[in-house]
Design a protein around this motif. Structure first.
Motif, PDB file in Angstrom:
ATOM      1  N   GLN A 167      41.066  29.826  41.626  1.00 23.69           N
ATOM      2  CA  GLN A 167      42.192  29.210  41.296  1.00 23.69           C
ATOM      3  C   GLN A 167      43.265  29.956  40.067  1.00 23.69           C
ATOM      4  N   VAL A 168      43.764  31.653  39.419  1.00 20.44           N
ATOM      5  CA  VAL A 168      44.321  32.132  37.885  1.00 20.44           C
ATOM      6  C   VAL A 168      45.518  32.129  37.764  1.00 20.44           C
ATOM      7  N   GLY A 169      46.171  31.858  38.503  1.00 13.23           N
ATOM      8  CA  GLY A 169      47.588  31.390  38.816  1.00 13.23           C
ATOM      9  C   GLY A 169      48.305  31.852  40.056  1.00 13.23           C
ATOM     10  N   ALA A 170      49.845  31.072  39.602  1.00 11.32           N
ATOM     11  CA  ALA A 170      50.839  31.191  40.901  1.00 11.32           C
ATOM     12  C   ALA A 170      52.162  31.717  40.876  1.00 11.32           C
ATOM     13  N   PHE A 171      52.561  32.301  41.030  1.00 14.50           N
ATOM     14  CA  PHE A 171      53.881  33.185  41.147  1.00 14.50           C
ATOM     15  C   PHE A 171      54.636  32.956  42.353  1.00 14.50           C
ATOM     16  N   ALA A 172      56.399  32.777  41.602  1.00 17.09           N
ATOM     17  CA  ALA A 172      57.532  32.979  42.893  1.00 17.09           C
ATOM     18  C   ALA A 172      58.049  33.658  43.208  1.00 17.09           C
ATOM     19  N   LEU A 173      57.364  35.550  42.525  1.00 17.85           N
ATOM     20  CA  LEU A 173      57.760  37.148  41.993  1.00 17.85           C
ATOM     21  C   LEU A 173      56.400  37.306  42.940  1.00 17.85           C
ATOM     22  N   ARG A 174      55.958  38.607  44.439  1.00 15.33           N
ATOM     23  CA  ARG A 174      54.641  38.865  45.021  1.00 15.33           C
ATOM     24  C   ARG A 174      54.196  39.596  43.890  1.00 15.33           C
ATOM     25  N   GLY A 175      54.843  39.915  43.196  1.00 13.10           N
ATOM     26  CA  GLY A 175      54.372  42.040  42.393  1.00 13.10           C
ATOM     27  C   GLY A 175      54.087  40.819  40.787  1.00 13.10           C
ATOM     28  N   ASN A 176      54.148  40.311  40.880  1.00 19.62           N
ATOM     29  CA  ASN A 176      53.645  39.432  39.783  1.00 19.62           C
ATOM     30  C   ASN A 176      52.263  39.157  40.032  1.00 19.62           C
ATOM     31  N   ALA A 177      52.126  38.840  41.260  1.00 21.19           N
ATOM     32  CA  ALA A 177      50.843  38.355  41.642  1.00 21.19           C
ATOM     33  C   ALA A 177      49.796  39.293  41.962  1.00 21.19           C
ATOM     34  N   GLU A 178      50.673  40.342  42.541  1.00 23.63           N
ATOM     35  CA  GLU A 178      49.361  41.904  42.785  1.00 23.63           C
ATOM     36  C   GLU A 178      48.852  42.135  41.838  1.00 23.63           C
ATOM     37  N   ARG A 179      50.026  42.826  40.539  1.00 26.16           N
ATOM     38  CA  ARG A 179      49.526  42.834  39.304  1.00 26.16           C
ATOM     39  C   ARG A 179      48.336  42.026  38.412  1.00 26.16           C
ATOM     40  N   LEU A 180      48.781  40.517  38.513  1.00 22.91           N
ATOM     41  CA  LEU A 180      47.278  39.780  37.771  1.00 22.91           C
ATOM     42  C   LEU A 180      45.985  40.247  39.672  1.00 22.91           C
ATOM     43  N   PHE A 181      45.958  40.296  40.495  1.00 14.45           N
ATOM     44  CA  PHE A 181      45.150  40.595  40.917  1.00 14.45           C
ATOM     45  C   PHE A 181      44.070  41.980  40.968  1.00 14.45           C
ATOM     46  N   ALA A 182      45.251  43.069  40.994  1.00 16.36           N
ATOM     47  CA  ALA A 182      44.739  44.066  40.859  1.00 16.36           C
ATOM     48  C   ALA A 182      43.474  44.427  39.573  1.00 16.36           C
ATOM     49  N   ARG A 183      44.620  43.606  38.588  1.00 15.13           N
ATOM     50  CA  ARG A 183      43.406  43.388  36.720  1.00 15.13           C
ATOM     51  C   ARG A 183      42.218  42.444  36.734  1.00 15.13           C
ATOM     52  N   LEU A 184      41.936  41.134  38.525  1.00 15.03           N
ATOM     53  CA  LEU A 184      40.794  40.863  38.271  1.00 15.03           C
ATOM     54  C   LEU A 184      39.452  41.789  39.757  1.00 15.03           C
ATOM     55  N   GLN A 185      40.065  42.858  40.018  1.00 14.55           N
ATOM     56  CA  GLN A 185      39.327  43.681  41.204  1.00 14.55           C
ATOM     57  C   GLN A 185      38.959  44.896  39.925  1.00 14.55           C
TER      58      GLN A 185
END
Length: 237
Positions: A167-185
């Motif tokens: 686990q590398v992040g926890a976000f209140a806003l879904r958009g922030n989580a999706e941006r980090l997810f894209a960077r990991l991929q």
């Protein structure tokens, strides 16, 4: 405990967001962090790669309030009420049977931390373990430590099977989580995911880097990603 967890997750959110332009560390074949030699107070310790057949006798101590809620050496949040222990050499997740040679009490504990680094002591028990073994009141006791296999479900070398995530992040806003997810991929972590959880009344989107086939590989990834995301920790599927 729930408040502490929420605070840790919120901290991870801010840490991930503050340096969003830095590159995400890519996969690596470096040795797992918890298997590397380390030096404490001028003494260098070389962790064992396999716990099979390990047995020793010596003085046990315990640790609790001052470390409760902090990270252990393998990235977990230390919970003094769980049956865990710290050892200087045994692989993480190893299960050991600890017998108090002064009263005959015996029980199994899981290694999830390093220590103790006090001369003459061979193992640090959690507060719960110390109470069960009758060590809590006195503070120390002479014990026997015997490994019960390498680790639950372990394969050659004592590694646990996966899959595991970091686990590398926890976000209140879904958009922030999706941006980090894209960077990991994009960095090569093709098995990464987002999971949404309600924690202490707050809805958070958790970003998990992955996947990793064994606990050792996951621990290496945690060490590498932890250089970029402070507080990164391992979770099982």
């Amino acid at each position: 405990m729930a408040l502490r967890l929420l605070a840790a997750l919120v901290a991870a959110f801010f840490l991930a967001g503050c340096a969003s332009k830095a590159p995400v560390p890519g996969p690596s074949s470096r040795e797992p962090a918890t298997l590397r030699p380390y030096t404490i107070k001028g003494v260098t310790y070389v962790p064992l790669r396999s716990a099979k057949g390990y047995r020793e006798e010596g003085i046990a101590s315990w640790y609790g309030p001052g470390f409760h809620g902090k990270r252990t050496s393998n990235g977990e949040v230390y919970d003094q009420y769980q049956l865990t222990c710290a050892h200087k050499l045994l692989p993480m997740q190893t299960k050991v049977r600890v017998t108090n040679l002064e009263n005959g009490r015996s029980m199994t504990l899981r290694v999830n931390d390093r220590g103790p680094f006090v001369a003459g002591r061979i193992i640090d028990l959690s507060q719960a373990g110390a109470r069960e073994l009758g060590v809590h009141a006195r503070g120390t006791a002479r014990v026997r430590v015997e490994v019960e296999g390498d680790a639950p479900g372990a394969g050659p070398g004592g590694e646990l099977p996966g899959p595991f995530y970091v686990q590398v992040g926890a976000f209140a806003l879904r958009g922030n989580a999706e941006r980090l997810f894209a960077r990991l991929q994009a960095a090569g972590y093709a098995g990464s995911r987002i999971q949404t959880r309600e924690i202490d009344g707050a809805l958070l989107h958790l970003v998990h880097a992955g996947t990793f086939p064994t606990s050792a590989v996951a621990d290496e990834a945690r060490f590498r990603l932890g250089e970029r995301f402070t507080g990164a920790f391992i979770i099982a599927q």
